[in-house]
Write a protein that holds these residues in place. Structure first.
Motif, short mmCIF file in Angstrom:
data_model
loop_
_atom_site.label_atom_id
_atom_site.label_comp_id
_atom_site.label_asym_id
_atom_site.label_seq_id
_atom_site.Cartn_x
_atom_site.Cartn_y
_atom_site.Cartn_z
N ALA A 43 4.97 -3.55 -11.53
CA ALA A 43 4.89 -4.24 -12.82
C ALA A 43 5.29 -3.22 -13.87
O ALA A 43 4.54 -2.29 -14.17
N GLN A 44 6.50 -3.34 -14.37
CA GLN A 44 6.98 -2.37 -15.35
C GLN A 44 7.96 -3.01 -16.30
O GLN A 44 8.48 -4.11 -16.07
N ASN A 45 8.20 -2.30 -17.40
CA ASN A 45 9.18 -2.74 -18.38
C ASN A 45 9.83 -1.50 -18.97
O ASN A 45 9.77 -0.42 -18.37
N THR A 46 10.43 -1.62 -20.13
CA THR A 46 11.12 -0.46 -20.71
C THR A 46 10.15 0.59 -21.22
O THR A 46 10.55 1.72 -21.53
N LEU A 47 8.86 0.25 -21.29
CA LEU A 47 7.85 1.19 -21.79
C LEU A 47 7.19 1.99 -20.68
O LEU A 47 6.56 3.02 -20.95
N GLY A 48 7.29 1.53 -19.43
CA GLY A 48 6.70 2.29 -18.34
C GLY A 48 6.19 1.42 -17.22
O GLY A 48 6.28 0.19 -17.24
N VAL A 49 5.60 2.08 -16.22
CA VAL A 49 5.06 1.41 -15.05
C VAL A 49 3.58 1.10 -15.27
O VAL A 49 2.81 1.98 -15.64
N ARG A 50 3.20 -0.16 -15.03
CA ARG A 50 1.80 -0.54 -15.18
C ARG A 50 1.06 -0.45 -13.85
O ARG A 50 0.00 0.17 -13.75
N THR A 51 1.60 -1.09 -12.84
CA THR A 51 0.96 -1.07 -11.53
C THR A 51 2.03 -1.08 -10.45
O THR A 51 3.17 -1.48 -10.68
N VAL A 52 1.63 -0.62 -9.25
CA VAL A 52 2.50 -0.64 -8.08
C VAL A 52 1.76 -1.33 -6.94
O VAL A 52 0.64 -0.94 -6.60
N HIS A 53 2.37 -2.35 -6.37
CA HIS A 53 1.78 -3.06 -5.22
C HIS A 53 2.62 -2.75 -3.98
O HIS A 53 3.81 -3.04 -3.93
N ALA A 54 1.97 -2.16 -2.98
CA ALA A 54 2.67 -1.79 -1.75
C ALA A 54 2.87 -3.01 -0.86
O ALA A 54 1.93 -3.78 -0.62
N ILE A 55 4.09 -3.20 -0.38
CA ILE A 55 4.38 -4.26 0.59
C ILE A 55 3.88 -3.80 1.96
O ILE A 55 4.11 -2.67 2.36
N PRO A 56 3.18 -4.68 2.70
CA PRO A 56 2.69 -4.30 4.03
C PRO A 56 3.82 -3.81 4.94
O PRO A 56 4.93 -4.34 4.90
N THR A 57 3.52 -2.81 5.74
CA THR A 57 4.56 -2.21 6.58
C THR A 57 5.17 -3.21 7.56
O THR A 57 6.37 -3.12 7.87
N GLU A 58 4.37 -4.17 8.04
CA GLU A 58 4.93 -5.14 8.99
C GLU A 58 5.97 -6.04 8.31
O GLU A 58 6.94 -6.48 8.94
N ILE A 59 5.79 -6.29 7.01
CA ILE A 59 6.77 -7.09 6.26
C ILE A 59 8.03 -6.27 6.01
O ILE A 59 9.15 -6.78 6.09
N ILE A 60 7.85 -4.99 5.72
CA ILE A 60 9.00 -4.11 5.54
C ILE A 60 9.80 -4.04 6.83
O ILE A 60 11.04 -4.15 6.83
N LYS A 61 9.11 -3.88 7.94
CA LYS A 61 9.77 -3.83 9.25
C LYS A 61 10.53 -5.11 9.53
O LYS A 61 11.68 -5.09 9.99
N ASP A 62 9.92 -6.25 9.22
CA ASP A 62 10.57 -7.53 9.49
C ASP A 62 11.79 -7.73 8.61
O ASP A 62 12.81 -8.27 9.05
N GLN A 63 11.70 -7.29 7.34
CA GLN A 63 12.87 -7.37 6.46
C GLN A 63 14.02 -6.53 7.04
O GLN A 63 15.17 -6.99 7.07
N LEU A 64 13.70 -5.32 7.44
CA LEU A 64 14.71 -4.43 8.00
C LEU A 64 15.37 -5.04 9.22
O LEU A 64 16.61 -5.07 9.33
N GLN A 65 14.56 -5.53 10.15
CA GLN A 65 15.11 -6.10 11.37
C GLN A 65 15.94 -7.34 11.08
O GLN A 65 16.98 -7.56 11.71
#
Length: 272
Positions: A43-65
């Protein structure tokens, strides 16, 4: 006719100036078809980063595959990876992919606003697991300081840091000097044991610098995807960045640091 397909593995920027959004704009502007694996949502804009939400590793793996199983890639760009377990997933899947596809690693660690985007132990894993797999690592000054474990205040320091990063297993490195003050910007390219290549560019006075690093690494990947060798891809990408910075310098997007103008030279539509 086939598209020139490029993959970006990176975080999402809700403000649209960096990360996945900047990567896709760059690929499109340079004539490539972009595919994505999202590692985190910010969650960010031109003023900076507010929060970071990590995507689960299994979803990252599935996207990659999903991408690697179906779409033939001409290049890959890796951006924001904020967890060691994500590094492990990417290493495993890229090794299984088993091609000579060029890979550009932009070791995103700190946002322009100063917000740290990576966990400390992840740096060690980046070096150990991804450096041997990628064609090029593109740290800015702050990132090179972390990777080389030394201060950097001038061109000689940049060269020394670049050599240390090569010594840690990188095949080639581009140390970006945009964070150092001066009328001329120096970038240092080192490939293996070869002599450093010093690349100069004119300093562009602009507050719209958000996403510059993401855009440069994506542009290098796109140029390599189109068949350029590494040094020519870097030179072409730097030329693109300079034009995008000039074209975006006076554009007001938000209240803070705005983005580059990725589409300063749009494709002309033929209206019949």
């Amino acid at each position: 006719m086939n598209y020139i397909n490029v993959l970006t593995i990176a975080g999402s920027d809700s403000g649209g100036g960096a990360g996945i959004q900047a990567d896709l704009k760059t690929f499109s502007a340079l004539g490539c078809y972009g595919t994505t694996v999202i590692t985190a949502v910010t969650a960010q804009n031109t003023l900076g980063v507010r929060t970071v939400h990590a995507i689960p590793t299994e979803i990252i793996k599935d996207q990659l595959q999903a991408v690697l199983d179906d779409i033939q890639l001409a290049a890959i760009k890796i951006g924001m990876i904020n967890r060691a377990e994500v590094v492990a997933v990417i290493e495993t899947e890229l090794k299984a992919y088993g091609t000579e596809t060029p890979i550009v690693l932009d070791p995103v660690m700190v946002a322009t606003s100063g917000h740290r985007l990576i966990e400390p132990d992840t740096v060690t894993q980046l070096i150990k697991k991804l450096f041997p797999l990628v064609s090029l690592v593109t740290p800015n000054i702050d990132e090179a300081i972390i990777l080389a474990e030394q201060p950097i205040s001038n061109l000689d320091d940049m060269i020394a840091a670049g050599r240390k990063i090569i010594g840690k297993g990188a095949k080639a490195v581009l140390v970006k000097g945009g964070h150092l003050s001066g009328a001329v910007i120096y970038d240092v390219f080192i490939a293996g044991n070869e002599a450093p290549v010093i690349l100069e560019s004119v300093f562009i006075a602009s507050k719209n610098l958000h996403g510059t690093g993401c855009t440069l690494s994506s542009a290098i990947a796109a140029e390599m995807a189109k068949g350029c060798n590494l040094l020519l891809a870097i030179k072409n990408a730097k030329n693109y960045i300079s034009k995008a910075l000039w074209a975006g310098a006076e554009v007001k997007t938000g209240q803070g640091n705005g983005p580059l103008n990725h589409f300063f030279d749009p494709l002309k539509l033929i209206i019949q």
